[in-house]
Scaffold this motif. Sequence first.
Motif, PDB file in Angstrom:
ATOM      1  N   GLY A 131     107.434  55.476 -21.072  1.00  0.00           N
ATOM      2  CA  GLY A 131     107.417  54.538 -22.179  1.00  0.00           C
ATOM      3  C   GLY A 131     106.316  54.816 -23.180  1.00  0.00           C
ATOM      4  O   GLY A 131     106.330  54.295 -24.291  1.00  0.00           O
ATOM      5  N   GLY A 132     105.348  55.619 -22.801  1.00  0.00           N
ATOM      6  CA  GLY A 132     104.242  55.928 -23.698  1.00  0.00           C
ATOM      7  C   GLY A 132     103.172  56.724 -22.976  1.00  0.00           C
ATOM      8  O   GLY A 132     103.299  57.015 -21.786  1.00  0.00           O
ATOM      9  N   TYR A 133     102.129  57.067 -23.706  1.00  0.00           N
ATOM     10  CA  TYR A 133     101.005  57.774 -23.100  1.00  0.00           C
ATOM     11  C   TYR A 133      99.813  57.708 -24.042  1.00  0.00           C
ATOM     12  O   TYR A 133      99.964  57.403 -25.236  1.00  0.00           O
ATOM     13  CB  TYR A 133     101.366  59.229 -22.794  1.00  0.00           C
ATOM     14  N   LEU A 134      98.647  57.973 -23.500  1.00  0.00           N
ATOM     15  CA  LEU A 134      97.440  58.095 -24.327  1.00  0.00           C
ATOM     16  C   LEU A 134      97.135  59.567 -24.514  1.00  0.00           C
ATOM     17  O   LEU A 134      97.066  60.321 -23.538  1.00  0.00           O
ATOM     18  CB  LEU A 134      96.238  57.415 -23.650  1.00  0.00           C
ATOM     19  N   ASN A 135      96.955  59.980 -25.761  1.00  0.00           N
ATOM     20  CA  ASN A 135      96.531  61.356 -26.005  1.00  0.00           C
ATOM     21  C   ASN A 135      95.023  61.429 -25.789  1.00  0.00           C
ATOM     22  O   ASN A 135      94.259  60.851 -26.565  1.00  0.00           O
ATOM     23  CB  ASN A 135      96.888  61.787 -27.431  1.00  0.00           C
ATOM     24  N   PRO A 136      94.567  62.121 -24.755  1.00  0.00           N
ATOM     25  CA  PRO A 136      93.128  62.137 -24.446  1.00  0.00           C
ATOM     26  C   PRO A 136      92.294  62.933 -25.439  1.00  0.00           C
ATOM     27  O   PRO A 136      91.070  62.789 -25.470  1.00  0.00           O
ATOM     28  CB  PRO A 136      93.085  62.785 -23.057  1.00  0.00           C
ATOM     29  N   PHE A 137      92.951  63.757 -26.256  1.00  0.00           N
ATOM     30  CA  PHE A 137      92.215  64.626 -27.177  1.00  0.00           C
ATOM     31  C   PHE A 137      92.022  63.995 -28.551  1.00  0.00           C
ATOM     32  O   PHE A 137      91.163  64.430 -29.321  1.00  0.00           O
ATOM     33  CB  PHE A 137      92.929  65.969 -27.308  1.00  0.00           C
ATOM     34  N   THR A 138      92.827  62.985 -28.873  1.00  0.00           N
ATOM     35  CA  THR A 138      92.695  62.290 -30.154  1.00  0.00           C
ATOM     36  C   THR A 138      92.512  60.788 -29.962  1.00  0.00           C
ATOM     37  O   THR A 138      92.278  60.070 -30.930  1.00  0.00           O
ATOM     38  CB  THR A 138      93.941  62.520 -31.031  1.00  0.00           C
ATOM     39  N   ASN A 139      92.646  60.308 -28.730  1.00  0.00           N
ATOM     40  CA  ASN A 139      92.524  58.897 -28.370  1.00  0.00           C
ATOM     41  C   ASN A 139      93.518  58.015 -29.128  1.00  0.00           C
ATOM     42  O   ASN A 139      93.227  56.874 -29.477  1.00  0.00           O
ATOM     43  CB  ASN A 139      91.100  58.387 -28.576  1.00  0.00           C
ATOM     44  N   GLU A 140      94.704  58.541 -29.373  1.00  0.00           N
ATOM     45  CA  GLU A 140      95.783  57.766 -29.975  1.00  0.00           C
ATOM     46  C   GLU A 140      96.658  57.180 -28.869  1.00  0.00           C
ATOM     47  O   GLU A 140      97.062  57.892 -27.950  1.00  0.00           O
ATOM     48  CB  GLU A 140      96.651  58.653 -30.867  1.00  0.00           C
ATOM     49  N   SER A 141      96.947  55.879 -28.953  1.00  0.00           N
ATOM     50  CA  SER A 141      97.895  55.252 -28.029  1.00  0.00           C
ATOM     51  C   SER A 141      99.304  55.535 -28.537  1.00  0.00           C
ATOM     52  O   SER A 141      99.680  55.086 -29.626  1.00  0.00           O
ATOM     53  CB  SER A 141      97.661  53.738 -27.968  1.00  0.00           C
ATOM     54  N   GLU A 193      99.065  50.916 -22.964  1.00  0.00           N
ATOM     55  CA  GLU A 193      98.460  52.160 -23.472  1.00  0.00           C
ATOM     56  C   GLU A 193      97.083  51.910 -24.078  1.00  0.00           C
ATOM     57  O   GLU A 193      96.194  52.761 -23.983  1.00  0.00           O
ATOM     58  CB  GLU A 193      99.383  52.816 -24.501  1.00  0.00           C
ATOM     59  N   ILE A 194      96.880  50.744 -24.683  1.00  0.00           N
ATOM     60  CA  ILE A 194      95.554  50.406 -25.214  1.00  0.00           C
ATOM     61  C   ILE A 194      94.556  50.264 -24.074  1.00  0.00           C
ATOM     62  O   ILE A 194      93.370  50.617 -24.219  1.00  0.00           O
ATOM     63  CB  ILE A 194      95.620  49.128 -26.072  1.00  0.00           C
ATOM     64  N   ALA A 195      95.008  49.770 -22.929  1.00  0.00           N
ATOM     65  CA  ALA A 195      94.121  49.672 -21.765  1.00  0.00           C
ATOM     66  C   ALA A 195      93.614  51.051 -21.358  1.00  0.00           C
ATOM     67  O   ALA A 195      92.443  51.232 -20.996  1.00  0.00           O
ATOM     68  CB  ALA A 195      94.848  49.001 -20.598  1.00  0.00           C
ATOM     69  N   HIS A 196      94.490  52.067 -21.440  1.00  0.00           N
ATOM     70  CA  HIS A 196      94.034  53.448 -21.218  1.00  0.00           C
ATOM     71  C   HIS A 196      93.014  53.830 -22.290  1.00  0.00           C
ATOM     72  O   HIS A 196      92.013  54.489 -22.002  1.00  0.00           O
ATOM     73  CB  HIS A 196      95.217  54.412 -21.302  1.00  0.00           C
ATOM     74  N   GLN A 197      93.273  53.398 -23.489  1.00  0.00           N
ATOM     75  CA  GLN A 197      92.425  53.773 -24.630  1.00  0.00           C
ATOM     76  C   GLN A 197      91.005  53.225 -24.489  1.00  0.00           C
ATOM     77  O   GLN A 197      90.042  53.876 -24.916  1.00  0.00           O
ATOM     78  CB  GLN A 197      93.071  53.238 -25.918  1.00  0.00           C
ATOM     79  N   GLY A 247      89.443  52.922 -21.801  1.00  0.00           N
ATOM     80  CA  GLY A 247      88.718  53.609 -20.737  1.00  0.00           C
ATOM     81  C   GLY A 247      89.165  53.340 -19.318  1.00  0.00           C
ATOM     82  O   GLY A 247      88.438  53.674 -18.374  1.00  0.00           O
ATOM     83  N   TYR A 248      90.356  52.791 -19.131  1.00  0.00           N
ATOM     84  CA  TYR A 248      90.855  52.550 -17.773  1.00  0.00           C
ATOM     85  C   TYR A 248      91.975  53.547 -17.500  1.00  0.00           C
ATOM     86  O   TYR A 248      92.965  53.610 -18.221  1.00  0.00           O
ATOM     87  CB  TYR A 248      91.330  51.105 -17.609  1.00  0.00           C
ATOM     88  N   ALA A 249      91.806  54.334 -16.449  1.00  0.00           N
ATOM     89  CA  ALA A 249      92.745  55.421 -16.164  1.00  0.00           C
ATOM     90  C   ALA A 249      93.824  55.018 -15.166  1.00  0.00           C
ATOM     91  O   ALA A 249      94.944  55.509 -15.243  1.00  0.00           O
ATOM     92  CB  ALA A 249      91.974  56.634 -15.637  1.00  0.00           C
ATOM     93  N   SER A 250      93.498  54.144 -14.224  1.00  0.00           N
ATOM     94  CA  SER A 250      94.447  53.743 -13.197  1.00  0.00           C
ATOM     95  C   SER A 250      95.663  53.053 -13.814  1.00  0.00           C
ATOM     96  O   SER A 250      95.525  52.136 -14.622  1.00  0.00           O
ATOM     97  CB  SER A 250      93.774  52.788 -12.208  1.00  0.00           C
ATOM     98  N   GLU A 251      96.862  53.485 -13.420  1.00  0.00           N
ATOM     99  CA  GLU A 251      98.083  52.889 -13.959  1.00  0.00           C
ATOM    100  C   GLU A 251      98.223  51.426 -13.537  1.00  0.00           C
ATOM    101  O   GLU A 251      98.673  50.592 -14.320  1.00  0.00           O
ATOM    102  CB  GLU A 251      99.311  53.687 -13.507  1.00  0.00           C
ATOM    103  N   SER A 252      97.859  51.113 -12.323  1.00  0.00           N
ATOM    104  CA  SER A 252      97.956  49.720 -11.862  1.00  0.00           C
ATOM    105  C   SER A 252      96.987  48.833 -12.643  1.00  0.00           C
ATOM    106  O   SER A 252      97.337  47.711 -13.037  1.00  0.00           O
ATOM    107  CB  SER A 252      97.669  49.620 -10.359  1.00  0.00           C
TER     108      SER A 252
END
Length: 353
Positions: A203-213, A231-235, A237-242
């Motif tokens: 459904g989506g992903y965070l680009n770790p090289f540009t920090n775009e959700s 995806e913003i939660a990844h942005q 700084g939280y990596a865990s999917e749960s």
Amino acid sequence: MNRKYILPLFLLFQIIFLKVLAFFPAVVERFYSNGLYVSTSKVERLLFGWIPFSFGDVLYGILIIYLLISIWKTRKTWRNLWKDNLLKILSGFSVFYFMFYMLWGINYYRVPLFEKMNIKREYSDADLYDFTEKLIAKTNEVQLAITKNKNQKVSNPYSQDSIFTMTQNGYDNLAKEHCFFKHSVPSRKKSLFSLPLTYMGFGGYLNPFTNESQVNYKLPMYGFPNVICHEIAHQIGYASESECNFIGFLACIKNEDLYFQYSAYSNALRYCLENVYRKDEKRFKALKPKINLGILKNYKESELFWRKYDTFIDKGFHAFYDQYLKVNQQEDGIHSYSKFVDLLINYYKGKSI
């Protein structure tokens, strides 16, 4: 030492370093997740967030083309120059590996959220059934408030760009309760690779090289707000999917908009129902008639959407991603997404939903 060995050896050093770093989550939490990453991620979002399209996807496209050209050019050299070619590949991967973990990936090694928020991990079957009953009632309530008809599915009326803007309200409200979920300098994009993402089952992903959700713009709209909040939660700084499922849920229900709330409640209910089904099919069959028919129609909408793109491709990518998650501190692999039910049940124990 010959210079062509430096980067491959640096890759080995990085792997060992991360294995050691896993034993020091408090150090990662303090100096990286709440230190270096806060600064680097904001800089990335300032640099790329204003661009109206996904700059990270463009970079990936260029990289893919470059790799294909390189493979074609070196196709006849592997027999005689296999060692040099292998060292070049390892050197390139070493740089990629370093950039990935330095810009975002070290967040996999931070203090787990259940420790940070003092949330228990275990729950009983009775806890699950009780919470699911409450969640059914709440989801029914929001669905009815939107549609005025319990048999009508929810159709989100907003544009995807409007939803991107509206997500900030939920995160602002959430940060008032938990300051470590503060989000600023937005960078939310529709992925240029939405069709491939759909076939891959994401459904989506965070680009770790540009920090775009990045969000798959082909998704059924009723669930779109929940995906971007995840995806913003990844942005931030939280990596865990749960954990990102959990944070995304909180950010959605703290949003003042009912469509955001419905997106989160309906998604959480689906996960809870799946857990109930695995534990007690009779209990699941008893709970299902309590759910408004409109909600079940939304679930059917998602099911039909994903079924259209169900091929060997998504199974292959899910198997790959399962192993990727296991390598990066998530023992349950692809099943870690559903682990946020643990966090939900224990977070809301003794509280109203």
